[in-house]
Design an enzyme around this catalytic site. Structure first.
Site, PDB file in Angstrom:
ATOM      1  N   CYS A  66       0.833  -1.202   0.000  1.00 36.70           N
ATOM      2  CA  CYS A  66       0.000   0.000   0.000  1.00 36.70           C
ATOM      3  C   CYS A  66       0.866   1.250   0.000  1.00 36.70           C
ATOM      4  O   CYS A  66       2.098   1.176   0.099  1.00 36.70           O
ATOM      5  CB  CYS A  66      -0.916   0.001   1.212  1.00 36.70           C
ATOM      6  SG  CYS A  66      -0.024   0.172   2.776  1.00 36.70           S
ATOM      7  N   ALA A  69       3.199   1.587   2.896  1.00 37.03           N
ATOM      8  CA  ALA A  69       4.396   0.754   2.747  1.00 37.03           C
ATOM      9  C   ALA A  69       5.416   1.434   1.842  1.00 37.03           C
ATOM     10  O   ALA A  69       6.628   1.374   2.094  1.00 37.03           O
ATOM     11  CB  ALA A  69       4.014  -0.609   2.177  1.00 37.03           C
ATOM     12  N   ARG A 100      13.018  -4.639   6.246  1.00 36.30           N
ATOM     13  CA  ARG A 100      13.692  -4.572   4.952  1.00 36.30           C
ATOM     14  C   ARG A 100      15.221  -4.607   5.041  1.00 36.30           C
ATOM     15  O   ARG A 100      15.906  -4.422   4.056  1.00 36.30           O
ATOM     16  CB  ARG A 100      13.246  -3.316   4.191  1.00 36.30           C
ATOM     17  CG  ARG A 100      11.954  -3.536   3.447  1.00 36.30           C
ATOM     18  CD  ARG A 100      11.462  -2.293   2.759  1.00 36.30           C
ATOM     19  NE  ARG A 100      12.403  -1.640   1.881  1.00 36.30           N
ATOM     20  CZ  ARG A 100      12.611  -1.967   0.601  1.00 36.30           C
ATOM     21  NH1 ARG A 100      11.951  -2.961   0.048  1.00 36.30           N
ATOM     22  NH2 ARG A 100      13.463  -1.287  -0.129  1.00 36.30           N
ATOM     23  N   HIS A 199       5.561   6.014  -2.763  1.00 40.14           N
ATOM     24  CA  HIS A 199       6.867   6.569  -3.146  1.00 40.14           C
ATOM     25  C   HIS A 199       6.702   8.015  -3.604  1.00 40.14           C
ATOM     26  O   HIS A 199       7.472   8.897  -3.205  1.00 40.14           O
ATOM     27  CB  HIS A 199       7.482   5.768  -4.301  1.00 40.14           C
ATOM     28  CG  HIS A 199       7.612   4.303  -4.062  1.00 40.14           C
ATOM     29  ND1 HIS A 199       7.525   3.375  -5.079  1.00 40.14           N
ATOM     30  CD2 HIS A 199       7.819   3.596  -2.936  1.00 40.14           C
ATOM     31  CE1 HIS A 199       7.671   2.170  -4.588  1.00 40.14           C
ATOM     32  NE2 HIS A 199       7.849   2.270  -3.288  1.00 40.14           N
TER      33      HIS A 199
END
Length: 483
Positions: A66, A69, A100, A199
Site C-alpha cells: 500500500c 508501505a 527490509r 513513493h
C-alpha cells in the site's frame, strides 16, 4: 517428483497458449481485464505490451503493498537520524518494523533509530474524537526521550485520512516548538493502487517540507565531483558496495537516499552535480524536480552484475572529466580478475538454468544481466507496481518469447511456474514458501534472503554464491513435493 526434477524445457511450452489457458479460469469480465496485464515479448518491441499501474481485481491474491508501505517502508524509513511515527493503529507499524534490512551505521536509540518502532497506537476514542492532541503528545515525548533526533516524520495510516486529522497543522506547530523538521506524509494506505503512490507522496513531502523549508548546511563545501546515490535503500549493504565503486573512480558521494542516509544529506542534495538513481520507480519524481528547479542532471544506473557495472561506470564517468574516465577504466580492470574467478567457479554450475522473476519496480529488469553473466536464462519477468515507462525500459534486458506479467496474481504465477518449470523462482517473501513446497529452488529478491549485498563487484560474488546454493542444494533431490 518435485518440479525442479522435471526435465521439460521452456521451449516445449507454447507460452501464448499457456497464458490463454490460465485466463480461462476467470469469469469473463476478470479474464478480459487480466489479459491486458499478460503478454509474451515480441521481437524488437518498444515496450512489453502490458497494461500497468491500475487497481488489482477484487478477490484475487495480489502481492502488492500500500501507499503507507511505499512511503514508510521504502523512502522514509531508512533515514537513520530521524524518527518516523506510524500514525494510526499499531498493526501497520508493527508489520513494517525493521522488515527490509536497511543497514546503517550508528548507535541505535542514541543517534540512529532505523530498527526501532514508534507508533501513536490509535484506539477507538482517537477515531471518534480525532488524534491531533495525541500526535502533539507523541512528538513531545520523542523530543524529550531522544534529544539527538534530527527530525520527525509523520507516516499516516488509513484512519488519519478517513477522519480528516490535520497533521500538517500539527507538524508546523511542533516544528516551530522543538526547532526541528517535523514532516507530515499523507501516505494513507487506501491512496492509489499500490505502494508506488506512496513513493510519489514521500518524494513530494521531501520537496515541500525539506527542500522548501530547509537549506544545505552552512559548512557544506561543494566540489566538481559531488554526486548522490538515490533510490538505494542499503538492503544488506547494497549502497555501501555501490558507494565504494563511485569513490574509487574519484567521485564524492554527498548523500544516500535513503539507506544509511541522514536529514543533512537530504538538505545538501541540491548541491550535487549529478543525481545517480538506482531505483527509478521510487525516486524518479524527486530527481525530475531537482532537474527542473536546480538544473541537476540525473541518470539511472545499474550495479547488478559485472556487465552492467562496467557499462554504468563508463556512463557515469562520461558525465565528468578525463581523470574520472581514466579512473573508471582502472577500476573495471582491477576488478576483472575477481569477476573472472567468480564466473569460472559458478557459471559451470549455473549455465543454462532457467529463472522466473517477480519483484517490485526495479529488479525485474536490473537483475537480469547478473543472471546472464552466469549463463542463466530469464524465461519470465514482471513487476508488482510498475508504470508504463518501466515496461518501456525492460525489452532491452530480456529476449523475444519471455513471458511478461504485471501485478500477477498468486494463481497465475503458480500456474505459470507449474507449466514452465524454471530452475529458480526469484520473488518475494509471500511467494517463497509456496514454491519451496513445490520442490522449487527459490531466492527472496526483496531483501536477499538475509544475505547481500548484491550490488557492485563484491555483491556479484555473493549473488553468484547464493544462486548456486539455492539451485544446487542437495535437498531438492531428496524431498517430495506434497502436490
Amino acid at each position: 517428483m518435485s518440479l525442479s526434477e522435471n526435465t521439460q524445457t521452456t521451449t516445449a511450452v507454447d507460452v501464448k497458449n499457456l497464458v490463454n489457458e490460465v485466463l480461462e479460469a476467470y469469469p469473463e469480465k476478470s479474464r478480459k481485464r487480466r489479459a491486458k496485464h499478460l503478454n509474451v515479448l515480441e521481437a524488437e518491441a518498444k515496450d512489453c505490451g502490458v497494461k500497468s499501474n491500475v487497481k488489482s481485481i477484487p478477490g484475487v491474491m495480489t502481492i502488492r503493498g500500500c501507499a503507507y508501505a511505499g512511503s514508510k517502508g521504502v523512502v522514509w524509513g531508512p533515514i537513520k537520524d530521524m524518527i518516523h511515527i506510524s500514525h494510526g493503529p499499531v498493526g501497520c507499524g508493527y508489520y513494517s518494523w525493521s522488515g527490509r534490512r536497511n543497514y546503517y551505521i550508528g548507535d541505535t536509540g542514541v543517534d540512529s533509530w532505523g530498527t526501532m518502532h514508534f507508533t501513536s497506537d490509535f484506539q477507538e476514542k482517537d477515531i471518534v474524537f480525532g488524534g491531533d492532541k495525541k500526535l502533539h503528545k507523541v512528538i513531545e515525548e520523542i523530543n524529550e526521550l531522544f534529544p539527538l533526533v534530527n527530525g520527525i516524520s509523520i507516516q499516516s495510516e488509513c484512519p488519519i485520512g478517513l477522519i480528516g486529522d490535520d497533521i500538517e497543522a500539527v507538524a508546523r506547530a511542533k516544528s516551530a516548538e522543538i526547532g526541528k523538521p517535523v514532516i507530515p506524509v499523507r501516505c494513507e494506505g487506501f491512496r492509489g493502487v499500490s505502494q508506488s503512490l506512496g513513493h510519489h507522496i514521500a518524494n513530494d513531502a521531501i520537496r515541500d517540507w525539506v527542500f522548501e523549508k530547509t537549506e544545505p548546511k552552512a559548512d557544506f563545501v561543494s566540489t566538481p565531483y559531488d554526486v548522490t546515490i538515490i533510490g538505494d535503500y542499503n538492503i544488506g549493504g547494497d549502497a555501501w558496495s555501490s558507494r565504494i565503486l563511485l569513490e574509487e573512480i574519484g567521485l564524492r558521494v554527498i548523500a544516500q537516499w535513503s539507506g544509511d542516509g541522514t536529514m543533512a544529506e537530504l538538505e545538501n542534495t541540491p548541491k550535487a552535480k549529478v543525481n545517480l538513481i538506482h531505483c527509478y520507480r521510487s525516486m524518479n519524481y524527486i530527481a525530475r524536480h531537482m532537474e527542473e528547479k536546480y538544473n541537476i542532471p540525473w541518470m539511472e544506473y545499474n550495479f547488478f552484475g559485472p556487465s552492467q557495472i562496467a557499462e554504468s561506470l563508463r556512463k557515469i564517468a562520461a558525465l565528468f572529466d578525463d581523470k574520472i574516465k581514466e579512473n573508471a577504466e582502472k577500476v573495471i580492470a582491477r576488478y576483472q580478475p575477481m569477476v573472472d574467478a567468480v564466473i569460472a567457479k559458478y557459471k559451470p554450475r549455473l549455465d543454462g538454468k532457467k529463472v522466473m522473476i517477480y519483484v517490485g519496480g526495479l529488479r525485474p529488469r536490473h537483475v537480469v544481466d547478473a543472471y546472464h553473466d552466469l549463463g542463466m536464462e530469464i524465461i519470465g519477468t514482471g513487476y508488482e507496481f510498475a508504470h508504463n515507462d518501466d515496461y518501456q525500459r525492460t525489452p532491452h534486458y530480456v529476449k523475444e518469447g519471455t513471458l511478461i506479467y504485471d501485478d500477477v496474481t498468486a494463481f497465475e504465477l503458480e500456474k505459470f511456474v507449474e507449466a514452465m518449470r524454471p530452475d529458480l523462482v526469484a520473488s518475494g517473501i509471500k511467494e517463497k514458501y509456496v514454491f519451496q513446497k513445490m520442490g522449487l529452488p527459490f531466492r527472496q529478491m526483496h531483501s536477499w534472503d538475509y544475505s547481500g549485498p548484491y550490488h557492485g563487484y563484491d555483491g556479484f560474488a555473493i549473488f553468484a554464491r547464493d544462486m548456486d546454493l539455492a539451485i544446487n542444494n542437495p535437498v531438492w533431490g531428496v524431498m517430495k513435493a506434497p502436490f
